[in-house]
Motif scaffolding. Structure first.
Motif, short mmCIF file in Angstrom:
data_model
loop_
_atom_site.label_atom_id
_atom_site.label_comp_id
_atom_site.label_asym_id
_atom_site.label_seq_id
_atom_site.Cartn_x
_atom_site.Cartn_y
_atom_site.Cartn_z
N HIS A 28 0.80 -1.09 0.16
CA HIS A 28 -0.13 0.14 -0.08
C HIS A 28 0.81 1.33 0.00
CE1 HIS A 28 -2.80 -3.06 2.02
NE2 HIS A 28 -3.20 -2.43 0.80
N TRP A 33 -7.62 2.28 -1.31
CA TRP A 33 -8.16 1.29 -2.29
C TRP A 33 -7.83 1.80 -3.54
CZ3 TRP A 33 -11.45 2.55 -6.31
CH2 TRP A 33 -12.12 1.60 -6.96
N GLU A 73 -9.54 5.29 3.87
CA GLU A 73 -9.44 3.68 3.40
C GLU A 73 -9.73 3.67 1.81
OE1 GLU A 73 -8.89 0.58 4.61
OE2 GLU A 73 -7.70 1.88 6.00
N SER A 74 -10.55 4.71 1.30
CA SER A 74 -10.99 4.72 -0.03
C SER A 74 -9.83 5.03 -0.94
CB SER A 74 -12.15 5.63 -0.45
OG SER A 74 -11.75 7.09 -0.07
N TRP A 129 -5.22 0.37 -6.43
CA TRP A 129 -5.83 -0.37 -7.69
C TRP A 129 -5.21 0.08 -9.10
CZ3 TRP A 129 -9.06 2.96 -11.02
CH2 TRP A 129 -9.55 2.04 -11.94
#
Length: 560
Positions: A41, A184, A180-181, A188
């Motif tokens: 991450h 993500w 958190e978005s 991605w």
């Protein structure tokens, strides 16, 4: 209670007064159960931030100044290794205590003094947010034009503002959904961005006749299309348009100023008459293709190559100067020090090197692939200009979709998190991350990036280069003065040990001022120009040492 271990964060939370004016849930230490970001991450967020148009252009600016492509990429890589070291060091406190930069900065600058560096950092980010949002909006506009078969407007249009509004709303969506978005989104986007970079290299190599042939073109990008030289009787105009397979791509040229001539057949040298005084403006032509106007003048005296190396090294370090200050905004979510260290060293230097190389390689390939590029100045150095070479709607739409992903991933991570936290820290009881992000978005509109794109970009780069002293103060405070041990409870009270003098640590402000003056003084005093050339390094070093000395004196005198 003092601690430097993230395992104790849940216990430390119990020591904080939730009714304090300095407390809010978004600024509080991240609980251990919410530390969900691993090394991938952290790597992904840096890939998302580093893949942007400025990264694509970095090496091209250096090549235009006369450096070779290998020299340019080495400087970019070394600079990003250098800046990653303080990035990791400053990120350590984020992992240890789970707090964002505005809270961490209270320990060094004071509970109110931290607003000075935090708001400067936030304003810089808001400026970049507006610029990146306008760029992303133009991608939406290009997709709409391609889908509807409309010719894009060369000036401002309603469609561009609609695209800007759409991209602005997409950014606000991720702000509203929270960190958190963002994790993500970056996870991605990262593999897509890496894959696109590799595809661009393959496209360039296959279209231009091979990997080696493409890189051979870089020598042509270093030299000016035209220059002046003296001869025994006067002045010669030396012409060096691009060549392809040994033949000059331009077949004719025309002087347009200070006088205008007819189109003349291409030659290596053209003797200027006494009526033509430098500098000279001219164009090159081949059939229906005409180059942009270029100026020819006498070459400037060559200085030491090391002066140029140091200038560009400082500029490249300053590229991420703001993020090195506020990196704890991100590392506070990392599970361990190992995750943030590996993630940052994998994500930042490697991605900057790859996409700078992509920019050089693709631009070199276009010199061979497009017959209308007659001189290096006409090369599509940026992705937007490159897309203008394609007419297929499907290619344009696909490429612009990539531009949207790249711009969004950069904007959210680099230009939203830090100012959102900084604004939330101004009034913790009334503002949170979402409202701070909304303020960021509104200020991004207020700067009118559609008018001030170039002007504000130069200003933001200048200010970013002067933020080294902020990092110097923070690292000196955390590692030398406080030995990595902070009182988390006192970070959230205006009456604790970080109050200093009415909420301001005068030692930090003096050190910050000394660092900024050191970084700037060479701008006005030529004999000290090296300090300005190395502004990030000189400002950082002076602030680091001055703060440490002042805090030692303060401690010996019985101060906090």
């Amino acid at each position: 209670m003092e601690s430097g271990s993230p395992d104790q964060l849940d216990e430390l939370m119990q020591q904080i007064d939730p009714n304090s004016d300095l407390y809010s849930a978004d600024l509080a230490p991240v609980e251990a159960s919410h530390k969900t970001w691993n090394w991938w991450h952290m790597t992904a967020i840096w890939i998302g931030m580093a893949v942007c148009i400025p990264t694509y252009l970095l090496a091209s600016y250096m090549i235009k100044s006369g450096l070779g492509w290998v020299e340019a990429l080495v400087i970019i890589f070394v600079a990003n290794i250098i800046v990653t070291v303080p990035m990791v060091l400053n990120g350590k406190a984020g992992v240890d205590y789970g707090v964002p930069f505005p809270v961490l900065g209270r320990a060094a600058f004071g509970v109110f003094g931290v607003h000075i560096p935090a708001i400067v950092r936030a304003i810089v980010a808001c400026g970049w947010f507006g610029i990146q949002t306008w760029i992303g909006g133009l991608a939406f506009y290009a997709i709409g034009c391609a889908a509807l078969g409309i010719t894009p407007s060369s000036g401002l249009s309603l469609g561009q503002f609609i695209g800007f509004g759409l991209f602005w709303l997409v950014n606000l969506y991720f702000i509203w959904k929270g960190t958190e978005s963002i994790r993500w989104l970056e996870s991605w986007a990262a593999p897509i961005l890496l894959g696109i970079g590799l595809l661009l290299i393959i496209w360039g190599a296959s279209g231009a006749g091979g990997f080696a042939k493409v890189l051979d073109q870089s020598a042509q990008m270093q030299r000016p299309a035209a220059s002046l030289q003296t001869n025994g009787n006067g002045i010669d105009l030396v012409l060096t348009p691009l060549t392809k397979d040994g033949a000059t791509k331009a077949t004719q040229f025309q002087i347009t100023a200070p006088i205008q001539t007819e189109w003349l057949p291409m030659t290596e040298r053209y003797a200027l008459g006494p009526e033509i005084k430098p500098p000279i403006t001219l164009q090159f032509g081949h059939g229906s293709h005409i180059s942009n106007p270029v100026k020819a003048d006498f070459p400037k005296p060559a200085g030491s190559p090391w002066d140029q190396y140091l200038f560009w090294l400082t500029a490249m370090v300053g590229f991420w100067a703001t993020m090195s200050i506020s990196i704890s905004d991100i590392t506070r979510f990392a599970k361990t020090q190992r995750d943030q260290t590996i993630g940052q060293f994998l994500g930042l230097p490697g991605t900057m090197l790859l996409y700078s190389f992509v920019g050089v390689f693709v631009t070199c390939a276009t010199l061979v692939m497009f017959d209308d590029i007659l001189i290096a100045d006409d090369a599509p150095w940026d992705p937007v200009s490159l897309l203008g070479k394609f007419k297929s709607p499907s290619v344009v739409i696909g490429a612009q979709f990539f531009m949207i992903i790249a711009t969004l991933s950069t904007n959210i991570a680099a230009n939203v998190i830090a100012p959102a936290n900084a604004f939330a820290n101004l009034l913790p009881r009334h503002l949170n991350f979402k409202s701070g992000g909304l303020i960021t978005g509104l200020l991004g509109i207020a700067i009118c990036p559609w008018w001030l794109l170039n002007e504000i970009s130069n200003l933001l780069i200048f200010v970013s280069g002067l933020l080294g002293p902020v990092l110097g103060v923070m690292l000196s405070d955390y590692f030398l003065v406080k030995k990595g041990r902070l009182s988390v409870a006192d970070l959230f009270t205006s009456q604790g040990i970080y109050r200093y003098t009415s909420g301001f640590n005068l030692a930090a402000l003096i050190a910050l001022t000394a660092g900024v003056i050191t970084a700037l003084i060479g701008y006005w005093i030529p004999k000290l120009s090296m300090l300005y050339t190395l502004s990030w390094f000189s400002g950082f070093a002076v602030a680091f040492v001055v703060y440490w000395l002042l805090m030692r004196i303060q401690t010996q005198n019985g101060g906090a």
